[in-house]
Design a protein around this motif. Structure first.
Motif, PDB file in Angstrom:
ATOM      1  N   GLY A 290       0.831  -1.188   0.000  1.00 19.86           N
ATOM      2  CA  GLY A 290       0.000   0.000   0.000  1.00 19.86           C
ATOM      3  C   GLY A 290       0.870   1.244   0.000  1.00 19.86           C
ATOM      4  O   GLY A 290       1.818   1.361  -0.783  1.00 19.86           O
ATOM      5  N   ILE A 291       0.579   2.154   0.896  1.00 18.31           N
ATOM      6  CA  ILE A 291       1.363   3.391   0.992  1.00 18.31           C
ATOM      7  C   ILE A 291       2.656   3.101   1.743  1.00 18.31           C
ATOM      8  O   ILE A 291       2.626   2.630   2.886  1.00 18.31           O
ATOM      9  CB  ILE A 291       0.568   4.484   1.721  1.00 18.31           C
ATOM     10  CG1 ILE A 291      -0.743   4.762   0.986  1.00 18.31           C
ATOM     11  CG2 ILE A 291       1.399   5.763   1.840  1.00 18.31           C
ATOM     12  CD1 ILE A 291      -0.569   5.292  -0.421  1.00 18.31           C
ATOM     13  N   VAL A 292       3.786   3.353   1.117  1.00 14.55           N
ATOM     14  CA  VAL A 292       5.067   3.136   1.789  1.00 14.55           C
ATOM     15  C   VAL A 292       5.394   4.364   2.627  1.00 14.55           C
ATOM     16  O   VAL A 292       4.862   5.454   2.406  1.00 14.55           O
ATOM     17  CB  VAL A 292       6.201   2.867   0.776  1.00 14.55           C
ATOM     18  CG1 VAL A 292       5.883   1.657  -0.070  1.00 14.55           C
ATOM     19  CG2 VAL A 292       6.459   4.072  -0.106  1.00 14.55           C
ATOM     20  N   GLY A 293       6.292   4.168   3.619  1.00 12.69           N
ATOM     21  CA  GLY A 293       6.710   5.290   4.461  1.00 12.69           C
ATOM     22  C   GLY A 293       7.612   6.210   3.676  1.00 12.69           C
ATOM     23  O   GLY A 293       8.833   6.204   3.818  1.00 12.69           O
ATOM     24  N   PHE A 308      11.676  -1.364   4.099  1.00 19.06           N
ATOM     25  CA  PHE A 308      10.829  -0.176   4.211  1.00 19.06           C
ATOM     26  C   PHE A 308       9.531  -0.516   4.949  1.00 19.06           C
ATOM     27  O   PHE A 308       9.057  -1.655   4.921  1.00 19.06           O
ATOM     28  CB  PHE A 308      10.508   0.389   2.821  1.00 19.06           C
ATOM     29  CG  PHE A 308       9.778  -0.565   1.901  1.00 19.06           C
ATOM     30  CD1 PHE A 308       8.393  -0.526   1.780  1.00 19.06           C
ATOM     31  CD2 PHE A 308      10.472  -1.501   1.155  1.00 19.06           C
ATOM     32  CE1 PHE A 308       7.728  -1.390   0.943  1.00 19.06           C
ATOM     33  CE2 PHE A 308       9.819  -2.377   0.309  1.00 19.06           C
ATOM     34  CZ  PHE A 308       8.432  -2.325   0.203  1.00 19.06           C
ATOM     35  N   PRO A 309       8.945   0.495   5.621  1.00 19.60           N
ATOM     36  CA  PRO A 309       7.636   0.301   6.247  1.00 19.60           C
ATOM     37  C   PRO A 309       6.531   0.549   5.231  1.00 19.60           C
ATOM     38  O   PRO A 309       6.681   1.358   4.312  1.00 19.60           O
ATOM     39  CB  PRO A 309       7.621   1.370   7.345  1.00 19.60           C
ATOM     40  CG  PRO A 309       8.466   2.469   6.782  1.00 19.60           C
ATOM     41  CD  PRO A 309       9.516   1.812   5.913  1.00 19.60           C
ATOM     42  N   THR A 310       5.420  -0.146   5.396  1.00 16.70           N
ATOM     43  CA  THR A 310       4.325   0.011   4.454  1.00 16.70           C
ATOM     44  C   THR A 310       3.010  -0.393   5.102  1.00 16.70           C
ATOM     45  O   THR A 310       2.997  -1.110   6.111  1.00 16.70           O
ATOM     46  CB  THR A 310       4.551  -0.847   3.196  1.00 16.70           C
ATOM     47  OG1 THR A 310       3.474  -0.645   2.274  1.00 16.70           O
ATOM     48  CG2 THR A 310       4.635  -2.321   3.535  1.00 16.70           C
ATOM     49  N   HIS A 311       1.913   0.068   4.540  1.00 13.99           N
ATOM     50  CA  HIS A 311       0.592  -0.467   4.855  1.00 13.99           C
ATOM     51  C   HIS A 311       0.237  -1.462   3.761  1.00 13.99           C
ATOM     52  O   HIS A 311       0.411  -1.185   2.572  1.00 13.99           O
ATOM     53  CB  HIS A 311      -0.453   0.641   4.923  1.00 13.99           C
ATOM     54  CG  HIS A 311      -0.386   1.435   6.179  1.00 13.99           C
ATOM     55  ND1 HIS A 311      -0.947   1.016   7.361  1.00 13.99           N
ATOM     56  CD2 HIS A 311       0.188   2.622   6.452  1.00 13.99           C
ATOM     57  CE1 HIS A 311      -0.733   1.924   8.305  1.00 13.99           C
ATOM     58  NE2 HIS A 311      -0.036   2.905   7.783  1.00 13.99           N
ATOM     59  N   LEU A 312      -0.239  -2.619   4.170  1.00 12.68           N
ATOM     60  CA  LEU A 312      -0.651  -3.619   3.203  1.00 12.68           C
ATOM     61  C   LEU A 312      -2.099  -3.371   2.805  1.00 12.68           C
ATOM     62  O   LEU A 312      -2.944  -3.055   3.644  1.00 12.68           O
ATOM     63  CB  LEU A 312      -0.509  -5.024   3.789  1.00 12.68           C
ATOM     64  CG  LEU A 312       0.898  -5.422   4.234  1.00 12.68           C
ATOM     65  CD1 LEU A 312       0.900  -6.859   4.735  1.00 12.68           C
ATOM     66  CD2 LEU A 312       1.901  -5.257   3.096  1.00 12.68           C
ATOM     67  N   GLN A 313      -2.367  -3.534   1.522  1.00  9.84           N
ATOM     68  CA  GLN A 313      -3.714  -3.381   0.997  1.00  9.84           C
ATOM     69  C   GLN A 313      -4.259  -4.741   0.602  1.00  9.84           C
ATOM     70  O   GLN A 313      -3.504  -5.631   0.201  1.00  9.84           O
ATOM     71  CB  GLN A 313      -3.704  -2.456  -0.228  1.00  9.84           C
ATOM     72  CG  GLN A 313      -3.181  -1.063   0.050  1.00  9.84           C
ATOM     73  CD  GLN A 313      -4.113  -0.267   0.942  1.00  9.84           C
ATOM     74  OE1 GLN A 313      -5.333  -0.391   0.855  1.00  9.84           O
ATOM     75  NE2 GLN A 313      -3.556   0.555   1.807  1.00  9.84           N
TER      76      GLN A 313
END
Length: 637
Positions: A290-293, A308-313
């Motif tokens: 999803g949106i990466v940091g 990297f940090p991210t939100h999973l979709q």
């Protein structure tokens, strides 16, 4: 599955301390820490009899390299400690290199940067500063590099990069810097000009082989994505091969802005490592990136891997899958950890679920090891943060018991890890806070395979000079580095940590922590074996304060240090003690002995490799500064 080859979040707070006349202590006093020594590098709070050039009123942003060289900002400029000698690199009032006569440095600290200085393995520095004419001249922000030959401009108002956007009349840095061991520099700059709009144009800037060169800028077409263009850029990073990694917002065909992570190899074409909607390797569900940091620097290493940090979709209609830390290389992306999942080795504990879950920015070292701090809970009850480490196998925690680390009186929960650093050997250093009404500040170091050692904490005393004992109040430590992406680092491969301690009397100290090495462990890999003999053999006859094979710390590597290694090995030695004149012949002998005695070499972890990168050779730029290899790599390849 992502390959890990076994080879090699909060910015430090800029606290304004009261203006106190200062003085410098060149290792005048050593304080024994629990597992090492604390050395005072610089100290505020001195008297008027201190040398005028050393009357610091403030200390900020200390960094260190693998040679033990330290650089830091003071109220009057940029200073460096090399070979036991502290000297200014550039001071307020100095002529600013590359600018007109009379334009002088006026400040070395700006609000743009986590740390405005970086030092590489060879001691080269990159820093930002503000320069102006007189006290009321127009300030100009620039970037300079410094080495033993002097200070040299990279980017100044009168020095635009080659290939700058058409219409640009000036450029200023707007991101942190990356400086690799070859001396290459990368950062983001904002270009201004009458035709570039009210906010100008952002772009990547690179400095290499003495040339400042403009990279991609806002509005340019993405080379690897013909239907997309760049919108803005964030904190580029260089690995030691010269590959450039950066995050950028891009516009697609529907004018929808999305983030993507790019790599520009020093040999080869740009490619996308991860972007919004990227599939994940080894998943049974439909989760995607999803949106990466995007605003956080993306750590990389010489294999071109990134973490990297991210939100999973979920899929087109599925809800988000939670927060995660991911690892990417070539065209594959793999999740290392996800919110809401069980914490390995901690029964009943889970990483806090999406909505409350929080992972600090992950770090990566040259070996592909990943470390991060995470918020966790037991049931629905928050528990102290922990630091986690992965070398490609199971995720492991570093902190086993806070009561053992900090003592029983360490304040009420929550305990929060605030800054984290990772070195080449898989050790971490971290600082944190505990308590609510009474805040306890601490700094520690350790690894999943060793005990976690407290360096110091609020309430402890440090003898900063003979007879001068001060009580620690607050600790400031520059984390967010894995030492593989050319970032500012306060933690080197020898386990040395440089940090600032504010004392109860209002003074501040710049402290150096040095761990006590295992007797005979001359290459600092926690194992006493044949590779330590190689380290001793290579250093035989040398002298100095920081020679690793000087086992008895008498300033010279000689036969006595061989005896220390032999006794620590515990079973005698197969190798002869060379005379100084026979050192060259002994090199041949030890090379032969190493081949005949590979059984002495420590076991290695089995590397994991990406299918697309099998048998990939590590590349070295022709201009790269050679970095010393571990004896283990030489003897046991």
């Amino acid at each position: 599955m992502i390959s890990i080859t076994q080879n090699k979040a909060t910015p430090v707070l800029q606290v304004h301390v009261r203006k106190i006349v200062a003085f410098v202590l060149f290792a005048a006093c050593l304080t024994q820490a629990k597992a090492g020594q604390l050395r005072t590098v610089a100290l505020t709070g001195g008297g008027l009899d201190a040398p005028p050039a050393h009357r610091f009123a403030d200390l900020q942003s200390p960094v260190i390299n693998d040679a033990g060289e330290i650089a830091f900002l003071a109220n009057d400029g940029l200073w460096a400690l090399r070979g036991g000698e502290l000297a200014p690199v550039a001071l307020v009032g100095d002529q600013a290199a590359g600018l007109d006569a009379g334009v002088r440095f006026s400040s070395f600290s700006t609000s743009f940067f986590t740390s405005s200085i970086v030092i590489n393995a060879s001691g080269q520095l990159v820093f930002s500063a503000i320069a102006r004419t007189g006290s009321f001249g127009t300030p100009s922000i620039g970037v300079w590099t410094a080495d033993p030959s002097g200070v040299h401009p990279i980017l100044t108002p009168g020095r635009l990069p080659q290939g700058a956007p058409v219409g640009a009349s000036r450029a200023e840095p707007i991101s942190t810097f990356s400086l690799n061991d070859a001396g290459d520099v990368a950062f983001v700059a904002n270009y201004e000009g009458s035709d570039l709009g009210d906010f100008g144009v952002d772009g990547i800037v690179r400095f290499s082989a003495g040339e400042t060169i403009a990279g991609p800028s806002s509005g340019d077409v993405v080379p690897s994505m013909a239907d997309a263009s760049y919108v803005r850029f964030y904190n580029p990073r260089l690995n030691h091969q010269g590959d450039l990694v950066y995050t950028a917002d891009i516009n697609g065909p529907n004018d929808s802005t999305r983030p993507a992570i790019f790599i520009e190899p020093h040999l080869g074409d740009q490619r996308v490592l991860a972007q919004f909607g990227s599939p994940l390797a080894g998943r049974q569900d439909d989760a995607r990136i999803g949106i990466v940091g995007r605003s956080l620097p993306i750590p990389t290493n010489s294999e071109g891997m990134v973490a990297f940090p991210t939100h999973l979709q979920g899929g087109d209609t599925a809800p988000p899958k939670g927060q995660a830390i991911a690892l990417a290389a070539s065209d594959a992306v793999e999740v290392v950890v996800q919110s809401g999942t069980a914490v390995p080795g901690q029964p009943g504990q889970t990483f806090q679920p999406d909505g409350t879950g929080f992972f600090f920015r992950p770090l990566m070292n040259e070996n592909g090891h990943v470390a991060f701090a995470g918020r966790i809970e037991l049931g629905s009850t928050p528990v102290p943060d922990n630091v986690f480490f992965s070398d490609g196998g199971e995720l492991r925690s570093v902190i086993q018991d806070y009561a053992d680390l900090l003592g029983t009186n360490y304040g009420a929960p929550p305990i929060r890890v605030r800054n984290l650093a990772l070195n080449e050997n898989g050790y971490v250093a971290f600082s944190g806070l505990s308590g609510r009404e009474t805040i306890v500040s601490f700094i520690a170091t350790g690894s999943p395979d060793t005990a976690t050692d407290l360096i110091t904490r609020t309430g402890e005393t440090i003898e900063v000079a003979p007879g001068d004992i001060r009580t620690v109040d607050t600790i400031w430590f520059l984390g967010n580095s894995g030492n593989s992406s050319g970032e500012s680092s306060a933690f080197n491969s020898d386990g040395e940590v440089v940090f600032m301690a504010d004392f109860a009397d209002g003074s501040r100290g710049l402290m150096l922590y040095s761990p006590m090495p295992k007797s005979g462990d001359y290459n600092r890999d926690e194992v006493v074996d044949a590779s330590d003999y190689w380290a001793w053999q290579t250093a035989f006859g040398t002298s100095g304060d920081r020679v690793l094979a000087d086992g008895n710390a008498d300033g010279i590597v000689d036969a006595a240090d061989y005896t220390i290694w032999r006794d620590a090995l515990g079973s005698g030695s197969l190798y002869p003690v060379p005379e100084p004149a026979g050192a060259a012949a002994a090199l041949v002998l030890i090379g032969t002995a190493a081949v005949l005695n590979r059984g002495v070499c420590p076991p290695r972890s089995s590397p994991r490799r990406l299918p697309v990168a099998r048998n990939r050779q590590r590349r070295r730029s022709p201009r790269q500064v050679s970095r010393p290899r571990s004896p283990r790599n030489l003897d046991c390849a």
